[in-house]
Design an enzyme around this catalytic site. Sequence first.
Site, mmCIF file in Angstrom:
data_model
loop_
_atom_site.group_PDB
_atom_site.id
_atom_site.type_symbol
_atom_site.label_atom_id
_atom_site.label_comp_id
_atom_site.label_asym_id
_atom_site.label_seq_id
_atom_site.Cartn_x
_atom_site.Cartn_y
_atom_site.Cartn_z
ATOM 1 N N HIS A 287 0.788 -1.239 0.000
ATOM 2 C CA HIS A 287 0.000 0.000 0.000
ATOM 3 C C HIS A 287 0.815 1.281 0.000
ATOM 4 O O HIS A 287 0.242 2.363 0.033
ATOM 5 C CB HIS A 287 -0.942 0.028 1.209
ATOM 6 C CG HIS A 287 -2.075 -0.945 1.133
ATOM 7 N ND1 HIS A 287 -3.282 -0.631 0.546
ATOM 8 C CD2 HIS A 287 -2.182 -2.225 1.555
ATOM 9 C CE1 HIS A 287 -4.095 -1.690 0.630
ATOM 10 N NE2 HIS A 287 -3.445 -2.663 1.233
ATOM 11 N N LYS A 474 -8.475 14.095 3.860
ATOM 12 C CA LYS A 474 -7.602 12.917 3.903
ATOM 13 C C LYS A 474 -6.695 13.116 5.104
ATOM 14 O O LYS A 474 -6.660 14.209 5.676
ATOM 15 C CB LYS A 474 -6.764 12.827 2.616
ATOM 16 C CG LYS A 474 -6.069 14.150 2.240
ATOM 17 C CD LYS A 474 -5.370 14.100 0.885
ATOM 18 C CE LYS A 474 -6.319 14.106 -0.280
ATOM 19 N NZ LYS A 474 -6.263 12.883 -1.078
ATOM 20 N N ARG A 475 -5.948 12.063 5.517
ATOM 21 C CA ARG A 475 -5.012 12.245 6.617
ATOM 22 C C ARG A 475 -4.023 13.366 6.282
ATOM 23 O O ARG A 475 -3.674 13.577 5.115
ATOM 24 C CB ARG A 475 -4.280 10.928 6.893
ATOM 25 C CG ARG A 475 -5.179 9.865 7.559
ATOM 26 C CD ARG A 475 -5.636 10.273 8.955
ATOM 27 N NE ARG A 475 -4.536 10.328 9.876
ATOM 28 C CZ ARG A 475 -4.216 9.372 10.744
ATOM 29 N NH1 ARG A 475 -4.956 8.279 10.826
ATOM 30 N NH2 ARG A 475 -3.198 9.505 11.551
ATOM 31 N N LYS A 480 0.900 14.449 0.957
ATOM 32 C CA LYS A 480 -0.413 14.782 0.397
ATOM 33 C C LYS A 480 -0.525 16.275 0.077
ATOM 34 O O LYS A 480 -1.470 16.717 -0.556
ATOM 35 C CB LYS A 480 -1.523 14.345 1.354
ATOM 36 C CG LYS A 480 -1.593 12.808 1.502
ATOM 37 C CD LYS A 480 -2.634 12.385 2.532
ATOM 38 C CE LYS A 480 -2.624 10.897 2.807
ATOM 39 N NZ LYS A 480 -3.273 10.120 1.721
ATOM 40 N N THR A 582 -8.495 6.673 -2.535
ATOM 41 C CA THR A 582 -9.860 6.189 -2.770
ATOM 42 C C THR A 582 -10.861 7.318 -2.565
ATOM 43 O O THR A 582 -11.957 7.287 -3.133
ATOM 44 C CB THR A 582 -10.205 5.012 -1.842
ATOM 45 O OG1 THR A 582 -9.760 5.294 -0.520
ATOM 46 C CG2 THR A 582 -9.547 3.727 -2.339
ATOM 47 N N LYS A 586 -14.482 8.547 -4.612
ATOM 48 C CA LYS A 586 -15.753 8.901 -3.967
ATOM 49 C C LYS A 586 -16.247 10.255 -4.480
ATOM 50 O O LYS A 586 -17.436 10.428 -4.782
ATOM 51 C CB LYS A 586 -15.587 8.929 -2.445
ATOM 52 C CG LYS A 586 -15.342 7.531 -1.869
ATOM 53 C CD LYS A 586 -14.783 7.559 -0.453
ATOM 54 C CE LYS A 586 -14.249 6.168 -0.093
ATOM 55 N NZ LYS A 586 -13.538 6.146 1.191
#
Length: 749
Positions: A287, A474-475, A480, A582, A586
């Site tokens: 992952h 998101k985290r 990110k 993911t 969505k």
Amino acid sequence: MGRTLQNTMVNLALENACDEAIYQLGLDMEELEDMEEDAGLGNGGLGRLAACFLDSMASLGLAAYGYGIRYEFGIFNQKIVKGWQVEEADDWLRYGNPWEKARPEYMRPVKFYGRTEHTPDGVKWVDTQVVLALPYDTPIPGYRNNIVNTMRLWSAKAPCDFNLKDFNVGGYIQAVLDRNLCENISRVLYPNDNFFEGKELRLKQEYFVVAATLQDIIRRFKASKFGSREIVRTDFAQLPNKVAIQLNDTHPAMAIPELMRVLVDEEKLDWDKAWDVCVRTCAYTNHTVLPEALERWPIDLFQHLLPRHLEIIFEINPIVQQRFPGDNDRLRRMSLIEEGGCKKVNMAHLCIVGSHAVNGVARIHSEILVATLFKDFYELDPHKFQNKTNGITPRRWLVMCNPGLAEVIAERIGEEFVRDLDQLKKLLKFIDDDAFIRDIAKVKQENKLKFAVHLEEHYKVKINPQSMFDFQVKRIHEYKRQLLNCLHMITYYNRIKKEPNKHWTPRTIMVGGKAAPGYHTAKMIIRLITAIGEVVNHDPVIGDRLKVIFLENYRVTLAEKAIPSADLSEQISTAGTEASGTGNMKFMLNGALTIGTMDGANVEMAEEAGENNLFIFGMRVEDVNAMDAGKGYHASEYYNRIPELKQAMDQIAGGFFSHKQPDLFKELVDLLMHHDRFKVFADYEAYIKCQDKVNELYKKPKEWTKMVIHNIAGCGKFSSDRTISQYAREIWGMEPSLEKIPAPDEQLK
């Protein structure tokens, strides 16, 4: 897993009946639903992926079990106090959990510590401490097919004689109090996402879930008659034909040495036979490629906690080495044991060697794995490596969270898309249908109003529902690049201030996500976002043309409310760092447009919807690699060349967003200027230009909505039903089915 009530009603086709029954009792279903706690038993995408997979496995009629730990305290609840994240314990079981059923009859012992004895009849692991694993079962209903699977979560229990058999000075009372020590194993979830913390309790958790699960699997294997003679029950050569074990990242990697221990030490198989069974049974999903996330356990911790497993790992190691005699450099790179200051077990290498299939979670991620991280292993065994692009369940992430959109779609193409998401392609026939365009836009506006009301009720913030809803949820992590989003907020603010009379596209920029409690930089990023909000949201010149909001305590239930309201989805990681994502899927399914880099599943989303229907910007993986191989990344070049970037950085550094503590963000500034691994400035210019294009399109609602329809129509690939069908056929050797079994009451007829 989030909440279970509404998902169960949707999958059982009982939502209307229950609504009506509750209404007749003078109660309100939404109020009842709001009383349920989220089950937050994982960190981010990896844990939520498992939840979507459980829904898809049941909906595809696969006999599958999801195993994990029943944490007493899940992911912490996040409070924002004076702009800072504060954690509080998630006491989700306080009022009980109506969905679980304890199964004490399947309780299993799990051993720790001790030593090994090599005897004529094999190896014995002796003088161990025993902890009991008590299973709790939660039903997982398939979508309207009358199939119910099981999620089995293990809780740690002290045995009755715990600490009493050894004479201990503290005496009886202390012995009973000490039961807590071993029951701590299932007390709390480690809250790190994409970061490895090598703590003994964490290794205990990993072995605990694996040892209990393997006993369960083997008990079930032995008890099954498979419609044949007794002999089959103990013929472990049959195990891979009856059982598939999928390792969700390296966290359950101990399944490999544990299965070997059971087969060799307890079931008395010879090593080679056991190894063949093990490899054919196990498969591994990777992952992440971030080095700080890869699990590397110190050998002395292993020796102390799991001495037999360490011996087995040392015995597995030469299996690779027989294949490349003499190539010492390659052997060192591929070893399960990393040399260095302190020897460590590389859990990813253990997983690759001990599995018959290894996969990444998006095409680009799987390509990066075989080209870099696992290159040596790929050259040894190319047939092992596959891709399985992630997906999401359309039940929770469309039908349940966005019934208005699901209805508009069903009016045009029927209801089969819920089971077969590829049917969304049929929406392209309506791309020029004005009524359909109007309906899609109307649903979005209703969802925006609803979310605006929710924010006002719960957080006392007023937002402009006509503004573009721009989300990054998101985290919180440097890779990110929430900081890139911050630079856009500041740049847009500065532009409005400079020309307040120009017609600006109004935006509400919402960022949400938890920072691991020990991740100082991530907590500072949250503080910067809240600080920007404090300035922007109270500036009378700006009015309601720009608002910056930090969404507190982002979790499944908040995602279900936020995502249907989104206009723009921010997926802006440095190319090559986000394995899949993911949340991106969505948003796409719920009628938002994506601004993003060519990273993770964004690449395939652009392919499915048409690259011109996403706002793609920035460096590609090749560009990042070329920069690293060439002159390198030098933040100051961009800072000195781009005036708006310099202005924004100078404002952060100079205390414009922190008047009372002018140097509050000096560490973040230092990070961005001098040691930014994720090259924020390198993509700044392209990002701002791309955001300008977003603003222009938003001024043309009809064109915007047409682009939205292209996106929804391209979502079929991103159903977890497709993902799971590929795992089933290409890794597990089983065939998915959309067949319905008769309901219990139908069987009477």
